[in-house]
Design an enzyme around this catalytic site. Structure first.
Site, PDB file in Angstrom:
ATOM      1  N   GLY A 117       0.825  -1.204   0.000  1.00 41.77           N
ATOM      2  CA  GLY A 117       0.000   0.000   0.000  1.00 41.77           C
ATOM      3  C   GLY A 117       0.858   1.251   0.000  1.00 41.77           C
ATOM      4  O   GLY A 117       1.877   1.325   0.688  1.00 41.77           O
ATOM      5  N   ARG A 161       0.634  -5.273  -6.023  1.00 43.91           N
ATOM      6  CA  ARG A 161       0.714  -6.549  -5.326  1.00 43.91           C
ATOM      7  C   ARG A 161       1.305  -7.571  -6.299  1.00 43.91           C
ATOM      8  O   ARG A 161       1.028  -7.534  -7.498  1.00 43.91           O
ATOM      9  CB  ARG A 161      -0.674  -7.013  -4.878  1.00 43.91           C
ATOM     10  CG  ARG A 161      -1.445  -5.970  -4.060  1.00 43.91           C
ATOM     11  CD  ARG A 161      -0.854  -5.739  -2.693  1.00 43.91           C
ATOM     12  NE  ARG A 161      -1.631  -4.769  -1.918  1.00 43.91           N
ATOM     13  CZ  ARG A 161      -1.288  -4.354  -0.704  1.00 43.91           C
ATOM     14  NH1 ARG A 161      -0.196  -4.813  -0.135  1.00 43.91           N
ATOM     15  NH2 ARG A 161      -2.031  -3.476  -0.064  1.00 43.91           N
ATOM     16  N   ASP A 165       5.265  -5.184   6.078  1.00 45.63           N
ATOM     17  CA  ASP A 165       5.853  -6.475   6.437  1.00 45.63           C
ATOM     18  C   ASP A 165       5.937  -7.445   5.257  1.00 45.63           C
ATOM     19  O   ASP A 165       6.885  -8.220   5.144  1.00 45.63           O
ATOM     20  CB  ASP A 165       5.099  -7.116   7.604  1.00 45.63           C
ATOM     21  CG  ASP A 165       3.597  -7.151   7.391  1.00 45.63           C
ATOM     22  OD1 ASP A 165       3.129  -6.812   6.278  1.00 45.63           O
ATOM     23  OD2 ASP A 165       2.874  -7.517   8.335  1.00 45.63           O
ATOM     24  N   THR A 187       4.158   2.538   5.619  1.00 43.37           N
ATOM     25  CA  THR A 187       2.757   2.149   5.747  1.00 43.37           C
ATOM     26  C   THR A 187       2.061   3.097   6.707  1.00 43.37           C
ATOM     27  O   THR A 187       2.643   3.465   7.742  1.00 43.37           O
ATOM     28  CB  THR A 187       2.601   0.703   6.259  1.00 43.37           C
ATOM     29  OG1 THR A 187       1.238   0.451   6.623  1.00 43.37           O
ATOM     30  CG2 THR A 187       3.470   0.440   7.477  1.00 43.37           C
ATOM     31  N   ASP A 242      -0.276   2.345   8.582  1.00 41.94           N
ATOM     32  CA  ASP A 242      -0.829   1.583   9.708  1.00 41.94           C
ATOM     33  C   ASP A 242       0.028   1.641  10.963  1.00 41.94           C
ATOM     34  O   ASP A 242      -0.460   1.320  12.051  1.00 41.94           O
ATOM     35  CB  ASP A 242      -1.014   0.115   9.300  1.00 41.94           C
ATOM     36  CG  ASP A 242      -1.943  -0.058   8.108  1.00 41.94           C
ATOM     37  OD1 ASP A 242      -2.839   0.797   7.939  1.00 41.94           O
ATOM     38  OD2 ASP A 242      -1.767  -1.024   7.349  1.00 41.94           O
ATOM     39  N   ASP A 246       2.289  -0.360  11.906  1.00 41.46           N
ATOM     40  CA  ASP A 246       2.219  -1.700  12.498  1.00 41.46           C
ATOM     41  C   ASP A 246       3.498  -2.508  12.311  1.00 41.46           C
ATOM     42  O   ASP A 246       3.479  -3.742  12.415  1.00 41.46           O
ATOM     43  CB  ASP A 246       1.033  -2.471  11.909  1.00 41.46           C
ATOM     44  CG  ASP A 246       1.145  -2.673  10.402  1.00 41.46           C
ATOM     45  OD1 ASP A 246       2.029  -2.055   9.778  1.00 41.46           O
ATOM     46  OD2 ASP A 246       0.337  -3.447   9.853  1.00 41.46           O
ATOM     47  N   ARG A 301      -5.503  -1.991   9.293  1.00 45.78           N
ATOM     48  CA  ARG A 301      -5.430  -3.456   9.256  1.00 45.78           C
ATOM     49  C   ARG A 301      -5.706  -3.999  10.658  1.00 45.78           C
ATOM     50  O   ARG A 301      -6.753  -3.724  11.231  1.00 45.78           O
ATOM     51  CB  ARG A 301      -4.083  -3.938   8.719  1.00 45.78           C
ATOM     52  CG  ARG A 301      -3.830  -3.633   7.260  1.00 45.78           C
ATOM     53  CD  ARG A 301      -2.797  -4.561   6.671  1.00 45.78           C
ATOM     54  NE  ARG A 301      -1.561  -4.579   7.437  1.00 45.78           N
ATOM     55  CZ  ARG A 301      -0.556  -5.405   7.195  1.00 45.78           C
ATOM     56  NH1 ARG A 301      -0.643  -6.274   6.204  1.00 45.78           N
ATOM     57  NH2 ARG A 301       0.535  -5.375   7.932  1.00 45.78           N
TER      58      ARG A 301
END
Length: 319
Positions: A11, A72, A103, A125, A127, A129, A171
């Site tokens: 992303g 992707r 990741d 990202t 996120d 995360d 996510r």
């Protein structure tokens, strides 16, 4: 090392362009050639590779998204796909690679390093995360986007005396919800790391109504449930009518904040230094405002942790 490549994968996030710019210009400053790999690992397999000069990364530091594009690539998860990518790296004489992404992108970097092509990972990202770093590229910009939306929605919630549910991305991590909820004064924040909060939310809303509170903001991380599901549950459990806003991909776009521009620049510069030191399989992060690097494999399997003190404070302030 004389030739390196750089790609963005997964992303997109604001801050990727500043990182790409830093990689290119730092490498050229050190006397190296830099090749941009377009469309991530898919472009690596297809040979969509172009040499980048200083001017190619001019006027991108203020742009969101990624000039190298992203895609992707399930094929890269196969040995055959990775071998195709390696063949293209060899064809261009590329000796090392900077991978900007999350990741999944890191796992690709590990595989390439194992096959003899040292890779350095930069956490890109919204996120936030990725273990091992306090912040990822794009997180700060995404926060500003969400907070701006919360402020605007609160105006309507106040005017119409209603409860609004705002669903945010992330996510399986609750950082966007927690930070934006705290900054936006949300009455309730639902995050994946604390999934047992539904009844507490109902009780809090009822107590608020009893003391005359007419409106509320509920921020829901997508890893918990979608906003419409929460709205339905609230109606069934307490008869509370709500309005739902799903912010969606608007959170990924926009001009990166100063923090993300500086962070991308620092990350990109350090990535080049690590490759010059002959290192691979490393990931870059920031801890206590210091740039750090660590073995990617050490963090890939680690669970994401929320700031527990911040979460507790958010509940204490939402009484």
């Amino acid at each position: 090392m004389k030739r390196i490549g750089v790609l963005t994968s997964g992303g997109d996030s604001p801050g990727m362009n500043p990182a790409v710019r830093a990689v290119v210009r730092k490498a050229i400053h050190e006397g190296m050639e830099v090749y941009g790999i377009y469309q991530g690992y898919q472009g690596l397999i297809e040979g969509n590779i172009k040499k980048l000069e200083v001017g190619d990364v001019g006027d991108i530091i203020q742009r969101g998204g990624t000039m190298l594009y992203s895609a992707r690539c399930p094929e890269f998860k196969t040995e055959e796909g990775r071998l195709k990518g390696i063949e293209n790296l060899k064809k261009h004489g590329i000796e090392g690679l900077v991978v900007i992404g999350g990741d999944g992108s890191y796992m690709g970097a590990v595989k390439l390093t194992e096959l003899g092509f040292p890779c350095i990972g930069i956490p890109g990202t919204i996120d936030n995360d990725i273990p091992g770093t306090d912040f990822t590229l794009g997180f700060d910009t995404a926060l500003h986007t969400v907070i701006d939306a919360i402020d605007k929605i609160r105006d309507t919630a106040t005017s119409h005396e209603r409860t609004f549910i705002i669903e945010v991305m992330g996510r399986n991590a609750g950082d966007i919800a927690l930070w934006s909820g705290l900054a936006g004064g949300a009455e309730t924040i639902l995050i994946p790391e604390a999934k047992d909060e539904f009844q507490e939310m109902v009780d809090r809303l009822r107590k608020g109504q009893e003391r005359g509170k007419k409106h509320s903001i509920i921020v829901v991380a997508e890893g918990v449930a979608n906003g419409n599901e929460v709205a339905k549950q609230l109606h069934e459990a307490a008869g509370i009518e709500t309005r739902v806003t799903v912010l969606g991909h608007i959170q990924r776009g926009g001009s990166p904040t100063a923090q993300d521009r500086v962070l991308g620049s620092r990350f990109g510069g350090r990535a080049v230094e690590l490759l010059l030191e002959g290192k691979g399989g490393r990931a870059i992060g920031i801890r206590k405002n210091e740039i750090v690097d660590y073995d990617i494999m050490e963090i890939l399997g680690e669970p994401h942790h929320i700031n527990a003190d911040m979460y507790r404070l958010s509940k204490e302030l939402s009484i």
